[in-house]
Design a protein around this motif. Structure first.
Motif, short mmCIF file in Angstrom:
data_model
loop_
_atom_site.label_atom_id
_atom_site.label_comp_id
_atom_site.label_asym_id
_atom_site.label_seq_id
_atom_site.Cartn_x
_atom_site.Cartn_y
_atom_site.Cartn_z
N PRO A 160 -22.95 -17.16 -73.54
CA PRO A 160 -23.92 -16.48 -72.68
C PRO A 160 -24.75 -17.39 -71.79
CG PRO A 160 -24.80 -16.76 -74.88
CD PRO A 160 -23.54 -17.54 -74.82
N PHE A 161 -24.25 -18.58 -71.45
CA PHE A 161 -25.16 -19.50 -70.77
C PHE A 161 -24.98 -19.58 -69.26
CE2 PHE A 161 -24.42 -21.49 -75.04
CZ PHE A 161 -25.57 -20.96 -75.60
N LEU A 162 -24.05 -18.80 -68.71
CA LEU A 162 -23.78 -18.97 -67.29
C LEU A 162 -24.95 -18.52 -66.42
CD1 LEU A 162 -20.03 -17.95 -67.07
CD2 LEU A 162 -21.03 -20.23 -66.92
N ASN A 163 -25.67 -17.56 -66.91
CA ASN A 163 -26.78 -17.08 -66.11
C ASN A 163 -27.99 -16.86 -66.99
OD1 ASN A 163 -28.30 -16.06 -64.06
ND2 ASN A 163 -26.53 -15.05 -63.12
N MET A 164 -28.73 -17.94 -67.17
CA MET A 164 -29.87 -17.86 -68.07
C MET A 164 -31.15 -17.84 -67.26
SD MET A 164 -28.94 -20.47 -71.12
CE MET A 164 -28.61 -21.73 -69.90
N GLU A 165 -31.96 -16.81 -67.50
CA GLU A 165 -33.26 -16.71 -66.83
C GLU A 165 -33.14 -17.14 -65.36
OE1 GLU A 165 -36.27 -18.46 -69.53
OE2 GLU A 165 -34.72 -18.27 -71.05
N GLU A 166 -33.93 -18.08 -64.95
CA GLU A 166 -33.88 -18.42 -63.52
C GLU A 166 -32.75 -19.41 -63.17
OE1 GLU A 166 -36.96 -21.36 -65.05
OE2 GLU A 166 -35.84 -19.60 -65.71
N PHE A 167 -31.96 -19.83 -64.17
CA PHE A 167 -30.96 -20.87 -63.91
C PHE A 167 -29.57 -20.26 -63.68
CE2 PHE A 167 -28.03 -24.30 -65.14
CZ PHE A 167 -28.54 -25.34 -64.37
N ASP A 168 -29.20 -20.13 -62.41
CA ASP A 168 -27.87 -19.60 -62.09
C ASP A 168 -26.91 -20.77 -61.95
OD1 ASP A 168 -25.56 -18.80 -60.78
OD2 ASP A 168 -26.59 -17.18 -59.72
N PHE A 169 -26.13 -21.00 -62.98
CA PHE A 169 -25.29 -22.20 -63.02
C PHE A 169 -24.37 -22.31 -61.81
CE2 PHE A 169 -21.05 -23.89 -64.28
CZ PHE A 169 -21.40 -25.23 -64.25
N THR A 170 -23.68 -21.21 -61.49
CA THR A 170 -22.67 -21.28 -60.42
C THR A 170 -23.30 -21.74 -59.10
OG1 THR A 170 -21.66 -19.42 -61.55
CG2 THR A 170 -20.72 -20.04 -59.44
N LYS A 171 -24.44 -21.15 -58.77
CA LYS A 171 -25.09 -21.53 -57.52
C LYS A 171 -25.53 -22.98 -57.52
CE LYS A 171 -26.77 -17.28 -55.46
NZ LYS A 171 -27.85 -16.30 -55.69
N LYS A 172 -26.16 -23.37 -58.62
CA LYS A 172 -26.65 -24.76 -58.72
C LYS A 172 -25.48 -25.75 -58.61
CE LYS A 172 -31.12 -24.24 -60.29
NZ LYS A 172 -32.31 -24.83 -59.71
N TYR A 173 -24.40 -25.40 -59.26
CA TYR A 173 -23.22 -26.27 -59.26
C TYR A 173 -22.65 -26.38 -57.85
CZ TYR A 173 -18.33 -27.59 -60.02
OH TYR A 173 -17.11 -28.19 -59.94
N GLU A 174 -22.54 -25.25 -57.16
CA GLU A 174 -21.99 -25.25 -55.80
C GLU A 174 -22.83 -26.13 -54.89
OE1 GLU A 174 -21.19 -21.38 -54.16
OE2 GLU A 174 -20.84 -22.18 -52.14
N LYS A 175 -24.13 -26.01 -55.03
CA LYS A 175 -25.03 -26.82 -54.21
C LYS A 175 -24.80 -28.32 -54.49
CE LYS A 175 -29.97 -26.88 -53.08
NZ LYS A 175 -30.65 -27.75 -54.06
N ALA A 176 -24.68 -28.66 -55.77
CA ALA A 176 -24.49 -30.06 -56.16
C ALA A 176 -23.18 -30.61 -55.62
CB ALA A 176 -24.53 -30.19 -57.69
N VAL A 177 -22.13 -29.81 -55.71
CA VAL A 177 -20.83 -30.27 -55.22
C VAL A 177 -20.90 -30.53 -53.71
CG1 VAL A 177 -18.44 -29.56 -54.77
CG2 VAL A 177 -19.46 -29.16 -57.03
N ASN A 178 -21.49 -29.60 -52.99
CA ASN A 178 -21.57 -29.79 -51.54
C ASN A 178 -22.37 -31.03 -51.18
OD1 ASN A 178 -19.96 -27.65 -50.68
ND2 ASN A 178 -21.62 -26.18 -51.02
N GLU A 179 -23.44 -31.23 -51.87
CA GLU A 179 -24.25 -32.43 -51.68
C GLU A 179 -23.40 -33.68 -51.88
OE1 GLU A 179 -28.04 -31.72 -53.75
OE2 GLU A 179 -27.96 -33.90 -54.16
N MET A 180 -22.64 -33.67 -52.97
CA MET A 180 -21.79 -34.82 -53.30
C MET A 180 -20.74 -35.06 -52.22
SD MET A 180 -19.25 -35.16 -56.60
CE MET A 180 -18.00 -34.05 -55.90
N LEU A 181 -20.06 -34.01 -51.81
CA LEU A 181 -18.99 -34.18 -50.81
C LEU A 181 -19.58 -34.66 -49.48
CD1 LEU A 181 -16.74 -31.04 -51.56
CD2 LEU A 181 -16.45 -33.38 -52.38
N GLU A 182 -20.70 -34.10 -49.10
CA GLU A 182 -21.33 -34.54 -47.85
C GLU A 182 -21.71 -36.02 -47.91
OE1 GLU A 182 -24.57 -31.79 -46.93
OE2 GLU A 182 -23.06 -30.18 -47.15
N LYS A 183 -22.27 -36.40 -49.01
CA LYS A 183 -22.68 -37.80 -49.14
C LYS A 183 -21.45 -38.72 -49.08
CE LYS A 183 -25.48 -40.82 -52.02
NZ LYS A 183 -26.11 -40.94 -53.35
#
Lengths: 363, 363, 363, 363
Positions: C180-203
């Motif tokens: 049950p951890f994919l969407n806990m309270e205010e932490f939306d894993f999928t969104k956060k992960y997507e943002k991190a990946v894009n940041e990484m690829l851009e860098k």
């Protein structure tokens, strides 16, 4: 024969109806199945199957050794079978890793259903020890009663008979004694070897005595060391000293067999000695692998039972620990290494002897 | 960065110019190259590289243990690093097979160029022993001189300092002592455990006493066995007996650490105890693997040198054989198995305690 | 119970009368015993015993997965059983070394007595494949006939039923979906992960674009490489792309299970994720070990039979070779590695989430 | 020489100052030490050390093969060295278990500091492949550029020169061609073998044709199978068919070498053929072990990087997977098994030939 028929064949051929229906958990009938008992049964069954295979191989090697005339083909066959036995031993040691996934807590779920000394009672393993040459008087005593009494009827009889028969040790010893190279024409191996050893020891002492790099203390230490080593050589210079060492139980291998083993180790590159050399290596290897299996067995018991005392009044761990060294049989073959000298001191073979040890085929 | 540049990178990154130019055969400069000397050098170098890696892992585990507060993340990391060290040890044992392809005769081609005790002088391995917790007074003496004297200058200093510092043994012991579950709310583990053990022993005696299947002799034997085992339990019922056993050198692990280790082994399935349990297993595993490496080392030396005496006045084989058992450090953790009782006797945890040992997350 | 009685016990307990009387050589009844046939029988019997054990463990893991609520204790138990299965697989791979001591010439002494496809007919191994999740349509066809036809009656029925039931693959997938951890309270894993990946690829692209060390050609090459990798990430950014990839047979694991597996791999150091992480590792490990066993099996057949054609019209070697890759089941779990990002890009968990993933116990 | 001096000796002898000071972590200079980088460096260094040892052994075997007249002593030495190389390969495969303790997440902590194709750049491993006989045109292409371009200067030169020299493959082939037993006195091996094969195939067909147990369909299937196998035999009955198969790239080993290898495999029990047989086995073993190492390497990369694309435009995993089969060199020696016939069909050697293949020594 349809595919169906041949499929039946596989299952029948391997008698899987028997093999796969031979796991009856004692915990099942009692207070609830212990999941781990299946592993305990199955791993012991694989051990027993492999013991059967080892007995098959060692038995066949003994048959070949007992033939009147062992020709070189047979030595090749024995070498291959010993190599197989050693690969089996590698598996037997390695698969202890599986048993070690069963922890103390898991084992205690069903251990109380088993008889307290169950691990000591493999009839096949006892047979193997006896066939290889372990004598009852050399055997580590467990709880005061002769180990034969673990068995009864035919099974006991079989062990007692094996004790009386030629062992693998004896057959290797006799084969070594039969090898005819110790005194060939003008080449008296023992004399040549003694001369070479003395030359080597003298040279070593000379170097130490004149070295300006050594303190007096170190000089003494090293000379003492050489003198200590000399006693091993003297044992083979003088058959009587060797015999006395046998009588005192320090060594077991006969003088002639020892000299042959030494010659094989020193001149292993001569074509006719290649396979005998491989054979000697494989015998030492087997002894070491069995010892290694015992050693790892001790470690497994330690993790599983700690110091828990068995019916013998000592812990199983303690008993097994004693057998690691005490039940070794071919230490004398390993210790040929003590007697080795380097190639630079090795008496050169005369050309006619070299020819005798080579192949017939002329290129 | 062209392909070329990145290629240079690989060679530079691994500093292969140093690594692959560090094999200078002594036999080369003298009477002729001994083909086998290369193997002797290279295998020792791989051993030293792996020792460096083990020191890196054990050192980092010790750092994590020394942090003020060890949170559970760190235990997970330590478990993984110990697992790695154990896999390295498996390789170190296994690769002895390579060294054993060098036979006695091959070794003697260049052995005289080496100092007589060269195998005993790995500074890193000594460091490892000391870091793990081997005390000088427990160390098997070799030839009368303290082992520090093998080293000088910084290298000697480093060993002496390590002897004064916290060892891995001590850090594990302290971590076990810190674990706060021995006396939780109304659940006094020691008392509950003592009660359970007594119940178990009484039941066992009752069964034996009333069994019609046992001869009188066997009945006595089995009861004596139970009584023998009782002494191990009594050691943990009474802290004073435990302390006495420590003073007499029978055991080394403190009372509180022993009780924590026992609790972890008995209740390992509670979530919070999973990793501590894995950690204890891995520590025993390391101890066993080092012992196994020593054991196989003895066998290799036997094949290579037999009983040849070294400068210490005894054979290298004999020295190594003594260390197999004597240098073990975590026997007390392995012997927790002696104190285990089966799940059927295990005191059940009250639900509030079970919750405490579980995860925060509520499904 | 005398020693004698308990001895009988050991032999009875292991049913050695059955186990050790199940080796009937076909060569025996015909033109003369083939010494090597014993090995052929015994090693196959040990394989079948171990298959039984593996089925016992996998079956029990599946039972635990099917319970309504899997609590963390069960995951710990499954991890231990998978670890055992993997150690068994290590032995199964390793003991091929024993079979390889039987050479082509030895095998031909009795091979003609056996049905031509005997090696393909282990009912238990087929069961294992089906239980793990191998579907008939994914199975490499052998000689045109459906593999069920190798079996008949109950044995065929059993396989067909297993095909219809939940497989281990499905149960692992469902368990991952339940986590049950994919969407806990205010932490939306999928969104956060997507943002991190894009940041990484851009860098990464920025570094390449501005690097003065790269030739234009190399710059292009590297940027193309990053773009190629992006497609794997996009598959998890957009559930629809993932679904399409499943429909096209490129992947098999559901979107939600994939995301959970990714989360577990990225945050494995959080206490509650330790065991799930170990479980995922052990599943991939099993898949790899089975593939390794098939691979080594191919090599053994090559040495034993070369390209000899079987009744299926292709060589056994060729059939086995196809299954090495084709019968892998958990590639999607291994390929989570494609989606990993380094700790420096990893979205940090808010403290309240970290607490949720930790233990109840307050120090 | 004091103990101190000898201690210095050990460290100097092994050049541990170089070896243990060659681990400079790139992550150290940058954003913070990645604990796992040490493992990455050290394991690669041990691989390189072992590659050096393998090159030492293979190189020495090649020297022995190139001597004008290879006498039997040399074959014995080559067999021992090949055995050592195979034991090293076993370690190289096994120690991947250590590297696999480094997970994807750990690796990504420092991977960005490394050049993207670093794993492909071992100069020594390329040398080994070329020395064994891998031709550039058989090599799996990576990213379009010839692999030589990974190296420059002397290192590139060295590879190019090796490509021009006699490879291990060629030397084994020439040695097989030199073996003088194919046509001895009145015993023409090829003719006798052809006759025996035809006899065998006819008998097999006769049994199938008259069997009442087979359905018509099965009868046809089996006869077709025999006919399929016949083509392999025909290749060695007719040198021209063999030559054509070489031209078409199906096989690589010359006709004469193939026939010698077949003869050695069939009559391996004759004393003079023992060692040649062991040599052929060990060469196939090496080929298989290298393939196994590549295979396990693929699995490790899968776990570490998944499908991540490298600069070559395909994943490293994919490249490595292609080399497993494609870079095998001694398949023709393994496939001798296709041509084997059972002992019952084997043409008996006349006594004078048997003598020729035996030892000089008369008992």
């Amino acid at each position: 024969m349809s595919e169906k028929t041949s499929s039946v064949h596989y299952i029948n051929y391997l008698q899987l109806d028997k093999i796969l229906d031979a796991q009856h958990l004692v915990s099942d009938k009692k207070e609830g199945v212990a999941h781990e008992e299946m592993l305990f049964i199955i791993i012991h069954q694989t051990y027993e199957l492999w013991f059967k295979q080892i007995l098959h191989e060692i038995g066949s090697a003994m048959d070949l050794f007992q033939k009147d005339k062992i020709d070189e083909e047979n030595i090749g066959i024995i070498v291959r079978r010993m190599d197989r036995v050693n690969k089996i031993m590698t598996t037997l040691v390695g698969q202890l890793d599986i048993l070690e996934t069963m922890t103390s807590l898991d084992f205690l779920d069903f251990r109380h259903h088993l008889s307290p000394a169950s691990g000591f009672q493999s009839h096949q393993f006892r047979k193997l020890e006896v066939m290889l040459g372990l004598k009852i008087e050399k055997r580590h005593q467990f709880g005061g009663c002769p180990y034969h009494n673990q068995f009864e009827g035919d099974k006991k009889e079989e062990i007692l008979n094996l004790e009386e028969s030629n062992s693998f040790f004896t057959l290797v010893e006799k084969w070594l004694e039969r090898i005819p190279f110790l005194n060939m024409e003008e080449f008296d191996f023992t004399k040549k070897y003694e001369k070479a050893v003395n030359e080597m020891l003298e040279k070593e002492i000379a170097i130490i005595s004149t070295s300006s790099l050594l303190t007096e203390e170190n000089r003494m230490l090293r000379i003492r060391m050489i003198e200590e080593n000399r006693k091993y050589f003297e044992r083979v210079f003088d058959e009587n000293i060797h015999k006395k060492a046998i009588e005192e139980g320090e060594i077991a291998l006969s003088y002639k067999a020892t000299m042959s083993a030494l010659l094989i180790n020193l001149y292993r590159d001569e074509p006719i000695l290649h396979l005998p050399y491989q054979l000697l290596r494989s015998v030492v290897e087997l002894d070491h692998k069995i010892a290694c299996w015992r050693f790892r067995h001790v470690q497994m018991v330690e993790k599983m039972l700690g110091q828990k005392i068995g019916t013998g009044g000592s812990s199983g761990q303690e008993y097994l620990k004693q057998t690691v060294d005490k039940h070794k049989l071919f230490t004398d073959l390993a210790n040929i290494a003590t007697l080795m000298i380097s190639r630079s001191y090795l008496p050169e073979l005369p050309q006619n002897i070299k020819n005798t040890l080579g192949f017939n085929y002329k290129k």
